[in-house]
Write a protein that holds these residues in place. Structure first.
Motif, PDB file in Angstrom:
ATOM      1  N   PHE A 117       1.014  -1.141   0.502  1.00 51.07           N
ATOM      2  CA  PHE A 117      -0.196  -0.129   0.033  1.00 51.07           C
ATOM      3  C   PHE A 117       1.056   1.573   0.269  1.00 51.07           C
ATOM      4  O   PHE A 117       0.414   2.242  -0.448  1.00 51.07           O
ATOM      5  N   LEU A 118       2.218   0.832   1.063  1.00 50.01           N
ATOM      6  CA  LEU A 118       3.002   2.685   0.701  1.00 50.01           C
ATOM      7  C   LEU A 118       3.395   2.352  -0.471  1.00 50.01           C
ATOM      8  O   LEU A 118       3.879   3.561  -0.624  1.00 50.01           O
ATOM      9  N   ASN A 154       6.144   9.671   6.952  1.00 47.85           N
ATOM     10  CA  ASN A 154       7.198  10.117   5.748  1.00 47.85           C
ATOM     11  C   ASN A 154       6.453  10.319   4.406  1.00 47.85           C
ATOM     12  O   ASN A 154       7.817  11.238   4.135  1.00 47.85           O
ATOM     13  N   ILE A 155       6.196   9.861   3.994  1.00 47.94           N
ATOM     14  CA  ILE A 155       5.525   9.795   2.260  1.00 47.94           C
ATOM     15  C   ILE A 155       4.293  11.545   2.422  1.00 47.94           C
ATOM     16  O   ILE A 155       4.770  11.529   1.522  1.00 47.94           O
ATOM     17  N   LEU A 156       3.714  11.111   3.513  1.00 44.09           N
ATOM     18  CA  LEU A 156       3.144  12.548   3.379  1.00 44.09           C
ATOM     19  C   LEU A 156       3.817  13.448   3.908  1.00 44.09           C
ATOM     20  O   LEU A 156       3.606  14.914   2.797  1.00 44.09           O
ATOM     21  N   LYS A 157       5.180  13.625   4.364  1.00 43.98           N
ATOM     22  CA  LYS A 157       5.672  14.885   4.072  1.00 43.98           C
ATOM     23  C   LYS A 157       6.919  15.375   3.786  1.00 43.98           C
ATOM     24  O   LYS A 157       6.216  16.089   3.058  1.00 43.98           O
ATOM     25  N   VAL A 158       6.467  14.281   2.563  1.00 44.54           N
ATOM     26  CA  VAL A 158       8.198  14.315   1.777  1.00 44.54           C
ATOM     27  C   VAL A 158       6.585  14.705   0.441  1.00 44.54           C
ATOM     28  O   VAL A 158       7.117  15.647  -0.535  1.00 44.54           O
ATOM     29  N   HIS A 159       6.014  14.317   0.007  1.00 48.98           N
ATOM     30  CA  HIS A 159       5.132  14.973  -0.904  1.00 48.98           C
ATOM     31  C   HIS A 159       3.526  16.108  -0.666  1.00 48.98           C
ATOM     32  O   HIS A 159       2.995  16.764  -0.798  1.00 48.98           O
ATOM     33  N   MET A 160       3.635  16.994   0.454  1.00 47.11           N
ATOM     34  CA  MET A 160       3.455  17.740   1.012  1.00 47.11           C
ATOM     35  C   MET A 160       3.620  19.061   0.583  1.00 47.11           C
ATOM     36  O   MET A 160       2.542  19.603   0.369  1.00 47.11           O
ATOM     37  N   ASP A 161       4.622  18.814  -0.477  1.00 48.87           N
ATOM     38  CA  ASP A 161       5.359  20.437  -0.659  1.00 48.87           C
ATOM     39  C   ASP A 161       4.645  20.389  -1.885  1.00 48.87           C
ATOM     40  O   ASP A 161       4.414  21.886  -2.365  1.00 48.87           O
ATOM     41  N   ASP A 220       0.570  -3.317  14.496  1.00 47.60           N
ATOM     42  CA  ASP A 220       1.308  -2.925  13.418  1.00 47.60           C
ATOM     43  C   ASP A 220       1.094  -1.344  13.216  1.00 47.60           C
ATOM     44  O   ASP A 220       2.136  -0.796  12.063  1.00 47.60           O
ATOM     45  N   SER A 221       0.948  -0.653  13.945  1.00 46.89           N
ATOM     46  CA  SER A 221      -0.012   0.623  13.857  1.00 46.89           C
ATOM     47  C   SER A 221       1.336   1.245  13.868  1.00 46.89           C
ATOM     48  O   SER A 221       1.426   2.689  12.775  1.00 46.89           O
ATOM     49  N   THR A 250       4.648   5.331  10.805  1.00 40.87           N
ATOM     50  CA  THR A 250       5.594   6.356  11.021  1.00 40.87           C
ATOM     51  C   THR A 250       6.646   6.148   8.799  1.00 40.87           C
ATOM     52  O   THR A 250       6.745   7.263   8.692  1.00 40.87           O
ATOM     53  N   ALA A 251       5.980   5.412   8.792  1.00 46.44           N
ATOM     54  CA  ALA A 251       5.952   5.421   7.374  1.00 46.44           C
ATOM     55  C   ALA A 251       5.165   5.822   6.775  1.00 46.44           C
ATOM     56  O   ALA A 251       5.180   7.076   5.519  1.00 46.44           O
TER      57      ALA A 251
END
Length: 128
Positions: free
Chosen positions: A11-12, A97-104, A87-88, A93-94
């Protein structure tokens, strides 16, 4: 892709591909999170109606840990995964991290002109 249930890592990776392939001006990515109760909707509604009738009695505290269903849609592409409570932490955390990278690449919401004028008037009033 048509609404497939993926494991967390798949999914990630698919979510990362969605963010990379989307153009900010043309498409939107919608992310949703819901608690998964493993019950059909009709059964949940029947139980909710019973609880409303019995609400006068003591309130029940639900200490169960439920898994989460996380969905991402972009046009016709739909993906989802079920995250278990054990597993939450690793998943969040993963995911963050994906959201932070693509937030810009996200577009800011534009404010209306009338709101700007009101703020300027308030600022002038407080200064004077």
């Amino acid at each position: 892709m048509v609404d497939s249930v993926l494991d967390n890592d798949a999914f990630l990776t698919q979510l990362t591909r969605l963010f990379e392939n989307v153009k900010p001006t043309t498409k939107k990515i919608l992310l949703t999170m819901k608690r998964h109760t493993w019950q059909p909707k009709k059964l949940r509604n029947a139980e909710a109606a019973k609880e409303l009738k019995n609400q006068d009695s003591e309130k029940k505290v639900d200490n169960k840990e439920y898994p989460l269903v996380i969905r991402a849609t972009c046009g016709k592409n739909k993906i989802k995964t079920v995250v278990n409570p054990s597993d939450s932490d690793k998943f969040y955390t993963a995911y963050s991290n994906i959201l932070k990278v693509h937030m810009d690449s996200m577009k800011k919401k534009e404010k209306k002109k009338s709101e700007r004028k009101k703020k300027i008037r308030k600022a002038k009033a407080t200064i004077a």
